[in-house]
Design a protein around this motif. Structure first.
Motif, PDB file in Angstrom:
ATOM      1  N   GLY A 134       0.815  -1.208   0.000  1.00 27.86           N
ATOM      2  CA  GLY A 134       0.000   0.000   0.000  1.00 27.86           C
ATOM      3  C   GLY A 134       0.848   1.257   0.000  1.00 27.86           C
ATOM      4  O   GLY A 134       0.555   2.227  -0.726  1.00 27.86           O
ATOM      5  N   VAL A 135       1.909   1.275   0.806  1.00 31.35           N
ATOM      6  CA  VAL A 135       2.799   2.434   0.869  1.00 31.35           C
ATOM      7  C   VAL A 135       3.453   2.689  -0.485  1.00 31.35           C
ATOM      8  O   VAL A 135       3.508   3.818  -0.975  1.00 31.35           O
ATOM      9  N   ALA A 136       3.953   1.610  -1.116  1.00 35.37           N
ATOM     10  CA  ALA A 136       4.625   1.761  -2.405  1.00 35.37           C
ATOM     11  C   ALA A 136       3.653   2.181  -3.507  1.00 35.37           C
ATOM     12  O   ALA A 136       3.949   3.060  -4.321  1.00 35.37           O
ATOM     13  N   ILE A 137       2.474   1.567  -3.532  1.00 36.21           N
ATOM     14  CA  ILE A 137       1.479   1.895  -4.555  1.00 36.21           C
ATOM     15  C   ILE A 137       0.986   3.328  -4.378  1.00 36.21           C
ATOM     16  O   ILE A 137       0.787   4.064  -5.356  1.00 36.21           O
ATOM     17  N   GLY A 138       0.781   3.746  -3.126  1.00 33.29           N
ATOM     18  CA  GLY A 138       0.344   5.112  -2.875  1.00 33.29           C
ATOM     19  C   GLY A 138       1.338   6.136  -3.400  1.00 33.29           C
ATOM     20  O   GLY A 138       0.958   7.144  -4.004  1.00 33.29           O
ATOM     21  N   LEU A 139       2.633   5.894  -3.185  1.00 34.99           N
ATOM     22  CA  LEU A 139       3.656   6.807  -3.681  1.00 34.99           C
ATOM     23  C   LEU A 139       3.637   6.874  -5.204  1.00 34.99           C
ATOM     24  O   LEU A 139       3.740   7.961  -5.796  1.00 34.99           O
ATOM     25  N   ALA A 140       3.491   5.726  -5.852  1.00 31.93           N
ATOM     26  CA  ALA A 140       3.409   5.703  -7.317  1.00 31.93           C
ATOM     27  C   ALA A 140       2.191   6.486  -7.801  1.00 31.93           C
ATOM     28  O   ALA A 140       2.258   7.208  -8.807  1.00 31.93           O
ATOM     29  N   GLY A 141       1.080   6.360  -7.091  1.00 27.70           N
ATOM     30  CA  GLY A 141      -0.128   7.077  -7.476  1.00 27.70           C
ATOM     31  C   GLY A 141       0.045   8.582  -7.382  1.00 27.70           C
ATOM     32  O   GLY A 141      -0.396   9.331  -8.264  1.00 27.70           O
ATOM     33  N   VAL A 142       0.702   9.057  -6.305  1.00 27.47           N
ATOM     34  CA  VAL A 142       0.943  10.494  -6.155  1.00 27.47           C
ATOM     35  C   VAL A 142       1.795  11.006  -7.314  1.00 27.47           C
ATOM     36  O   VAL A 142       1.546  12.092  -7.858  1.00 27.47           O
ATOM     37  N   GLY A 280      -3.873   8.247 -11.573  1.00 25.08           N
ATOM     38  CA  GLY A 280      -3.079   8.369 -10.351  1.00 25.08           C
ATOM     39  C   GLY A 280      -3.938   8.444  -9.105  1.00 25.08           C
ATOM     40  O   GLY A 280      -3.590   7.880  -8.062  1.00 25.08           O
ATOM     41  N   ILE A 281      -5.069   9.139  -9.193  1.00 25.67           N
ATOM     42  CA  ILE A 281      -5.986   9.227  -8.054  1.00 25.67           C
ATOM     43  C   ILE A 281      -6.493   7.841  -7.673  1.00 25.67           C
ATOM     44  O   ILE A 281      -6.516   7.478  -6.485  1.00 25.67           O
ATOM     45  N   MET A 282      -6.879   7.055  -8.669  1.00 22.06           N
ATOM     46  CA  MET A 282      -7.372   5.702  -8.378  1.00 22.06           C
ATOM     47  C   MET A 282      -6.272   4.830  -7.779  1.00 22.06           C
ATOM     48  O   MET A 282      -6.500   4.073  -6.829  1.00 22.06           O
ATOM     49  N   VAL A 283      -5.056   4.931  -8.325  1.00 22.34           N
ATOM     50  CA  VAL A 283      -3.931   4.140  -7.806  1.00 22.34           C
ATOM     51  C   VAL A 283      -3.605   4.556  -6.377  1.00 22.34           C
ATOM     52  O   VAL A 283      -3.394   3.711  -5.495  1.00 22.34           O
ATOM     53  N   THR A 284      -3.573   5.868  -6.124  1.00 18.81           N
ATOM     54  CA  THR A 284      -3.272   6.361  -4.780  1.00 18.81           C
ATOM     55  C   THR A 284      -4.301   5.893  -3.764  1.00 18.81           C
ATOM     56  O   THR A 284      -3.943   5.421  -2.670  1.00 18.81           O
ATOM     57  N   CYS A 285      -5.570   6.028  -4.105  1.00 18.90           N
ATOM     58  CA  CYS A 285      -6.633   5.589  -3.185  1.00 18.90           C
ATOM     59  C   CYS A 285      -6.532   4.096  -2.902  1.00 18.90           C
ATOM     60  O   CYS A 285      -6.731   3.649  -1.764  1.00 18.90           O
ATOM     61  N   GLY A 286      -6.186   3.321  -3.926  1.00 22.41           N
ATOM     62  CA  GLY A 286      -6.002   1.885  -3.712  1.00 22.41           C
ATOM     63  C   GLY A 286      -4.838   1.597  -2.779  1.00 22.41           C
ATOM     64  O   GLY A 286      -4.922   0.729  -1.899  1.00 22.41           O
ATOM     65  N   GLY A 287      -3.737   2.346  -2.958  1.00 22.98           N
ATOM     66  CA  GLY A 287      -2.587   2.150  -2.081  1.00 22.98           C
ATOM     67  C   GLY A 287      -2.885   2.515  -0.640  1.00 22.98           C
ATOM     68  O   GLY A 287      -2.511   1.791   0.292  1.00 22.98           O
TER      69      GLY A 287
END
Length: 304
Positions: A134-142, A280-287
């Protein structure tokens, strides 16, 4: 008992989390406005003087407990200087020196990852594969959210250093207060930390910037918003959430303010986000969902 309603504290924590995200995201815009009327050290001095004035009647009304020892007082001061002086001086100067919001957001959004590393190594928090992912995916999303705002030509050595200083300050300040001041009264703590910040910032504002101020109403509006809703309410909201949850889960919320800033741009300036930003918003929310999700019945950590 199957089908039991969620604990009331979870609803309260959820509301606090969304408040924090909204105010932290709005703060980017308010800071940009404020720095047009006063340089960083000067503006932050005015901001905290205003905060002290706001807290005096609250202190007289609530009469909260004060630190019981010099050691407790010292810990509060250190935490406050990290959070209010180191973090905000660094981030404000990065913007003042021309760093784009995109690059600043990506660098500062490393905080949850840095917090996860510190928490797992020194604070005894056991992080599962889901939290790390989650931490890694959230950073990618941002990174995807702010990609269109990134212009490496706007990065100078000074602005990059300022953003890295801000990253260290916000990470160190939140973890330091959580570890060394877990039961401090947040009202008296805020007063002490604002006073210590003024003592450090005022001489810098005078010596470095000549305390140059353009006294116009947007400056007062930005200072009031950032002090009342951000420095007092949002920062204390973050400390409350840190007391109720693991550091990594809570600081993963730091991924969401850039998304709120995008929504604010759309509402106020009709800036339509790109397809990449929406992805990116969808990826960040998922992370963030992966990082903060708890299985039913999973206990909350006790405050040390």
């Amino acid at each position: 008992m199957s089908g039991a309603a969620p604990h009331p504290r979870r609803w309260i924590d959820a509301a606090l989390a969304w408040y924090f995200v909204a105010v932290w995201g709005s703060g980017y815009l308010a800071t940009k406005i404020a720095l047009q009327y006063a340089p960083p050290f000067t503006f932050l001095t005015l901001r905290y003087l205003f905060g002290l004035a706001c807290l005096v009647p609250v202190l007289l009304w609530l009469r909260p407990e004060w630190p019981a020892s010099r050691t407790a007082l010292g810990h509060l001061i250190v935490a406050g200087l990290l959070m209010h002086v180191v973090q905000l001086s660094g981030s404000h100067y990065a913007q003042y020196l021309g760093m784009s919001a995109g690059i600043a957001a990506v660098i500062i959004s490393v905080q949850p990852l840095l917090t996860a590393l510190i928490a797992s190594r020194w604070l005894g928090e056991s992080l599962g594969t889901r939290q790390w992912a989650g931490v890694a995916i959230g950073l990618a999303g941002v990174a995807l959210v702010v990609w269109h705002k990134i212009d490496i030509r706007e990065v100078s050595t000074g602005s990059l250093l300022g953003t890295l200083v801000a990253l260290v300050g916000v990470t160190g300040g939140t973890l330091y207060q959580r570890h060394f001041c877990p039961r401090a009264n947040l009202v008296s703590a805020a007063f002490i930390q604002f006073a210590a910040s003024v003592v450090v910032l005022a001489p810098l504002g005078i010596a470095v910037e000549g305390f140059a101020v353009r006294w116009e109403w947007p400056l007062f509006a930005a200072a009031a918003f950032l002090m009342i809703f951000a420095s007092i309410l949002a920062v204390n909201t973050l400390h409350v959430l840190m007391r109720h949850g693991e550091a990594t889960r809570v600081t993963s919320l730091m991924y969401l303010p850039p998304i709120f800033a995008v929504a604010l741009e759309l509402a106020m300036f009709n800036v339509v986000p790109s397809a990449l930003t929406l992805l990116g918003i969808m990826v960040t929310c998922g992370g963030v969902a992966l990082a903060v999700w708890k299985a039913r019945g999973e206990p909350s950590p006790a405050v040390d």
